[in-house]
Design a protein around this motif. Structure first.
Motif, PDB file in Angstrom:
ATOM      1  N   THR A  33       0.835  -1.205   0.000  1.00 14.51           N
ATOM      2  CA  THR A  33       0.000   0.000   0.000  1.00 14.51           C
ATOM      3  C   THR A  33       0.865   1.249   0.000  1.00 14.51           C
ATOM      4  OG1 THR A  33      -1.751  -1.170   1.177  1.00 14.51           O
ATOM      5  CG2 THR A  33      -1.840   1.229   1.204  1.00 14.51           C
ATOM      6  N   ILE A  34       1.950   1.211   0.783  1.00 13.10           N
ATOM      7  CA  ILE A  34       2.881   2.335   0.818  1.00 13.10           C
ATOM      8  C   ILE A  34       3.470   2.608  -0.563  1.00 13.10           C
ATOM      9  CG2 ILE A  34       5.213   2.957   1.596  1.00 13.10           C
ATOM     10  CD1 ILE A  34       4.461   1.784   4.323  1.00 13.10           C
ATOM     11  N   GLU A  35       3.755   1.540  -1.318  1.00 10.91           N
ATOM     12  CA  GLU A  35       4.398   1.685  -2.623  1.00 10.91           C
ATOM     13  C   GLU A  35       3.615   2.605  -3.545  1.00 10.91           C
ATOM     14  OE1 GLU A  35       4.954  -2.136  -4.297  1.00 10.91           O
ATOM     15  OE2 GLU A  35       6.412  -2.801  -2.800  1.00 10.91           O
ATOM     16  N   PHE A  36       2.266   2.469  -3.553  1.00 12.50           N
ATOM     17  CA  PHE A  36       1.528   3.311  -4.499  1.00 12.50           C
ATOM     18  C   PHE A  36       0.899   4.537  -3.851  1.00 12.50           C
ATOM     19  CE2 PHE A  36      -1.785   0.339  -3.099  1.00 12.50           C
ATOM     20  CZ  PHE A  36      -2.880   1.157  -2.926  1.00 12.50           C
ATOM     21  N   LEU A  37       0.734   4.545  -2.501  1.00  8.57           N
ATOM     22  CA  LEU A  37       0.228   5.761  -1.858  1.00  8.57           C
ATOM     23  C   LEU A  37       1.340   6.768  -1.660  1.00  8.57           C
ATOM     24  CD1 LEU A  37      -2.306   4.539   0.843  1.00  8.57           C
ATOM     25  CD2 LEU A  37      -2.761   5.528  -1.392  1.00  8.57           C
ATOM     26  N   GLY A  38       2.551   6.285  -1.332  1.00  8.63           N
ATOM     27  CA  GLY A  38       3.697   7.180  -1.239  1.00  8.63           C
ATOM     28  C   GLY A  38       3.600   8.210  -0.147  1.00  8.63           C
ATOM     29  N   CYS A  39       2.988   7.870   0.996  1.00  6.49           N
ATOM     30  CA  CYS A  39       2.906   8.823   2.104  1.00  6.49           C
ATOM     31  C   CYS A  39       3.331   8.127   3.383  1.00  6.49           C
ATOM     32  CB  CYS A  39       1.488   9.366   2.252  1.00  6.49           C
ATOM     33  SG  CYS A  39       0.269   8.106   2.677  1.00  6.49           S
ATOM     34  N   GLY A  40       3.636   8.933   4.436  1.00 10.46           N
ATOM     35  CA  GLY A  40       3.936   8.351   5.729  1.00 10.46           C
ATOM     36  C   GLY A  40       2.749   7.523   6.191  1.00 10.46           C
ATOM     37  N   HIS A  41       2.964   6.256   6.484  1.00 10.24           N
ATOM     38  CA  HIS A  41       1.850   5.322   6.665  1.00 10.24           C
ATOM     39  C   HIS A  41       2.230   4.300   7.731  1.00 10.24           C
ATOM     40  CE1 HIS A  41      -0.682   1.817   5.685  1.00 10.24           C
ATOM     41  NE2 HIS A  41      -1.495   2.652   5.079  1.00 10.24           N
ATOM     42  N   ALA A  42       1.362   4.127   8.728  1.00 15.20           N
ATOM     43  CA  ALA A  42       1.564   3.078   9.725  1.00 15.20           C
ATOM     44  C   ALA A  42       0.250   2.329   9.880  1.00 15.20           C
ATOM     45  CB  ALA A  42       1.996   3.667  11.067  1.00 15.20           C
ATOM     46  N   MET A  43       0.328   1.001  10.054  1.00 14.72           N
ATOM     47  CA  MET A  43      -0.867   0.189  10.240  1.00 14.72           C
ATOM     48  C   MET A  43      -0.703  -0.684  11.475  1.00 14.72           C
ATOM     49  SD  MET A  43      -2.782  -2.471   7.666  1.00 14.72           S
ATOM     50  CE  MET A  43      -1.512  -3.726   7.759  1.00 14.72           C
ATOM     51  N   THR A  44      -1.650  -0.581  12.373  1.00 14.49           N
ATOM     52  CA  THR A  44      -1.665  -1.407  13.568  1.00 14.49           C
ATOM     53  C   THR A  44      -2.788  -2.416  13.444  1.00 14.49           C
ATOM     54  OG1 THR A  44      -0.919   0.463  14.905  1.00 14.49           O
ATOM     55  CG2 THR A  44      -1.823  -1.421  16.081  1.00 14.49           C
ATOM     56  N   VAL A  45      -2.472  -3.696  13.587  1.00 17.61           N
ATOM     57  CA  VAL A  45      -3.486  -4.747  13.546  1.00 17.61           C
ATOM     58  C   VAL A  45      -3.973  -4.974  14.968  1.00 17.61           C
ATOM     59  CG1 VAL A  45      -4.005  -7.109  12.863  1.00 17.61           C
ATOM     60  CG2 VAL A  45      -2.337  -5.780  11.580  1.00 17.61           C
ATOM     61  N   ASP A  46      -5.260  -4.777  15.193  1.00 14.94           N
ATOM     62  CA  ASP A  46      -5.804  -4.779  16.541  1.00 14.94           C
ATOM     63  C   ASP A  46      -6.409  -6.114  16.936  1.00 14.94           C
ATOM     64  OD1 ASP A  46      -5.153  -2.085  16.698  1.00 14.94           O
ATOM     65  OD2 ASP A  46      -7.027  -1.499  15.765  1.00 14.94           O
ATOM     66  N   ASP A  47      -6.101  -7.165  16.212  1.00 17.86           N
ATOM     67  CA  ASP A  47      -6.693  -8.460  16.505  1.00 17.86           C
ATOM     68  C   ASP A  47      -5.661  -9.538  16.195  1.00 17.86           C
ATOM     69  OD1 ASP A  47      -8.529 -10.343  17.244  1.00 17.86           O
ATOM     70  OD2 ASP A  47     -10.128  -9.624  15.923  1.00 17.86           O
ATOM     71  N   ASP A  48      -6.077 -10.787  16.215  1.00 18.58           N
ATOM     72  CA  ASP A  48      -5.192 -11.923  15.950  1.00 18.58           C
ATOM     73  C   ASP A  48      -4.630 -11.829  14.534  1.00 18.58           C
ATOM     74  OD1 ASP A  48      -3.869 -14.263  15.730  1.00 18.58           O
ATOM     75  OD2 ASP A  48      -5.587 -15.562  16.131  1.00 18.58           O
ATOM     76  N   VAL A  49      -3.304 -11.710  14.422  1.00 19.34           N
ATOM     77  CA  VAL A  49      -2.678 -11.557  13.116  1.00 19.34           C
ATOM     78  C   VAL A  49      -2.931 -12.768  12.229  1.00 19.34           C
ATOM     79  CG1 VAL A  49      -0.467 -11.243  11.935  1.00 19.34           C
ATOM     80  CG2 VAL A  49      -0.918 -10.023  14.054  1.00 19.34           C
ATOM     81  N   GLU A  50      -3.076 -13.962  12.820  1.00 16.26           N
ATOM     82  CA  GLU A  50      -3.277 -15.166  12.025  1.00 16.26           C
ATOM     83  C   GLU A  50      -4.594 -15.125  11.249  1.00 16.26           C
ATOM     84  OE1 GLU A  50      -2.956 -18.523  14.548  1.00 16.26           O
ATOM     85  OE2 GLU A  50      -0.815 -18.239  14.955  1.00 16.26           O
ATOM     86  N   ASP A  51      -5.541 -14.299  11.709  1.00 12.37           N
ATOM     87  CA  ASP A  51      -6.838 -14.199  11.034  1.00 12.37           C
ATOM     88  C   ASP A  51      -6.886 -12.995  10.100  1.00 12.37           C
ATOM     89  OD1 ASP A  51      -9.466 -15.215  10.620  1.00 12.37           O
ATOM     90  OD2 ASP A  51     -10.255 -13.564  11.830  1.00 12.37           O
ATOM     91  N   PHE A  52      -5.742 -12.368   9.873  1.00 13.03           N
ATOM     92  CA  PHE A  52      -5.711 -11.148   9.059  1.00 13.03           C
ATOM     93  C   PHE A  52      -5.964 -11.483   7.588  1.00 13.03           C
ATOM     94  CE2 PHE A  52      -3.492  -8.051   6.404  1.00 13.03           C
ATOM     95  CZ  PHE A  52      -3.955  -6.856   6.933  1.00 13.03           C
ATOM     96  N   ASP A  53      -6.735 -10.630   6.922  1.00 11.06           N
ATOM     97  CA  ASP A  53      -6.956 -10.768   5.484  1.00 11.06           C
ATOM     98  C   ASP A  53      -7.249  -9.383   4.930  1.00 11.06           C
ATOM     99  OD1 ASP A  53      -7.507 -12.518   3.041  1.00 11.06           O
ATOM    100  OD2 ASP A  53      -9.350 -11.336   3.171  1.00 11.06           O
ATOM    101  N   ALA A  54      -6.565  -9.007   3.861  1.00 13.26           N
ATOM    102  CA  ALA A  54      -6.733  -7.674   3.276  1.00 13.26           C
ATOM    103  C   ALA A  54      -6.939  -7.780   1.775  1.00 13.26           C
ATOM    104  CB  ALA A  54      -5.508  -6.806   3.564  1.00 13.26           C
TER     105      ALA A  54
END
Length: 331
Positions: A33-54
């Motif tokens: 996402t950073i590659e094409f947005l090109g802005c200062g960007h941080a993402m915090t996952v607030d749940d179980d990472v194993e269940d992550f899907d984007a």
């Protein structure tokens, strides 16, 4: 809780025309996402990472981009200026809480959110939330504003965040619907004339249909452009072979606002600049139909001249020339 963040060199925001991301790895979602947005960007996952899907997709048409995002897990996203875009976020499923400059608002099915990124923006996504975001280059919006006011704006555009999608925001919704239809019917390269018209419609709808610091100036009474200015515009339309001309181009040529140009067309010709341009495009399409080599079809010629809906093109063509475009093509 896992934090993924990185200091970045900032490339041109949204430089890519098309991007698709589908991943179960938060680090991949963040970095790509950073590659094409090109802005200062941080993402915090607030749940179980194993269940992550984007699932994230980006499509750019001229100075307007469309970003679709869905995260299965709750996440917090932070964007840090400078970001040379203004965005409208629509949330068809779930909710996102936005915080910027001490102001907080929530986007959901009934309320869109307009952000100008003058300050850091924090977004808290609920689980399973989906976002459809339209991003417009700030420079393009500033040019659009100068086309709607008689005097040069003395301050940068600043937007109020809330957008009532079932009330005052309906004009914006209509323009965005046209943009979505264009993208749905143009999987490849979007014809330049269509891209210009839709970009202009989205920019104008945002300036007219949202609250910002220059809204009152837009709606002040504006005198029509002088006859000599209208003559200059008509000469440009008659001499130009470029069917991608927009009303904004005509106003820039005339050195006047779009409102003043619109008033002059109404006073002198009983029509609007856009209707006049579309008439000229119909005539150009007729010339191409008459000269078309074997294998060319009506649809391709219509798209080339900015008509994305074949049925409406055929109806307008018949009304102007007394025959369907297919009959002209056969000749």
């Amino acid at each position: 809780m896992s934090l993924f963040t990185e200091d970045l060199a900032r490339p041109e925001l949204g430089a890519a025309d098309t991007v698709d991301i589908r991943t179960s790895r938060p680090a991949v979602a963040r970095s790509r996402t950073i590659e094409f947005l090109g802005c200062g960007h941080a993402m915090t996952v607030d749940d179980d990472v194993e269940d992550f899907d984007a699932a994230v997709s980006w499509r750019r048409v001229g100075g307007v981009g469309v970003l679709r995002s869905r995260y299965r897990s709750p996440v917090t996203v932070t964007c840090t200026p400078p970001i040379p875009w203004v965005t409208i976020s629509f949330i068809p499923r779930g909710a996102v809480a936005f915080a910027a400059g001490g102001r907080r608002t929530t986007g959901d099915r009934r309320r869109g959110v307009v952000l100008d990124y003058a300050e850091r923006v924090d977004m808290q996504w609920g689980p399973g939330t989906e976002q459809f975001m339209v991003a417009m280059e700030r420079d393009r919006l500033e040019r659009g504003l100068r086309g709607l006011v008689e005097d040069v704006p003395d301050a940068p555009l600043e937007f109020e965040p809330g957008l009532d999608v079932e009330g005052t925001g309906r004009a914006v919704i209509g323009a965005v619907a046209s943009l979505r239809a264009l993208l749905a019917h143009s999987p490849g390269q979007v014809p330049a004339v269509l891209a210009g018209e839709v970009e202009h419609a989205v920019v104008t709808a945002l300036l007219l249909g949202t609250r910002h610091n220059h809204r009152d100036r837009i709606f002040r009474r504006s005198p029509p452009a002088p006859r000599r200015v209208l003559r200059r515009v008509l000469d440009l339309v008659e001499s130009a072979h470029d069917s991608t001309l927009t009303v904004a181009d005509l106003a820039a040529c005339a050195g006047t606002s779009e409102r003043a140009l619109h008033a002059a067309f109404r006073r002198e010709l009983g029509t609007t600049p856009m209707a006049y341009l579309r008439g000229r495009r119909l005539e150009a399409a007729r010339e191409d139909l008459l000269a078309a080599p074997p294998g060319d079809g009506v649809a391709a010629i219509a798209m080339r001249h900015g008509f994305s809906h074949l049925g409406r093109f055929a109806a307008a063509y018949r009304a102007r020339f007394g025959e369907p475009p297919s009959s002209t093509l056969r000749r």
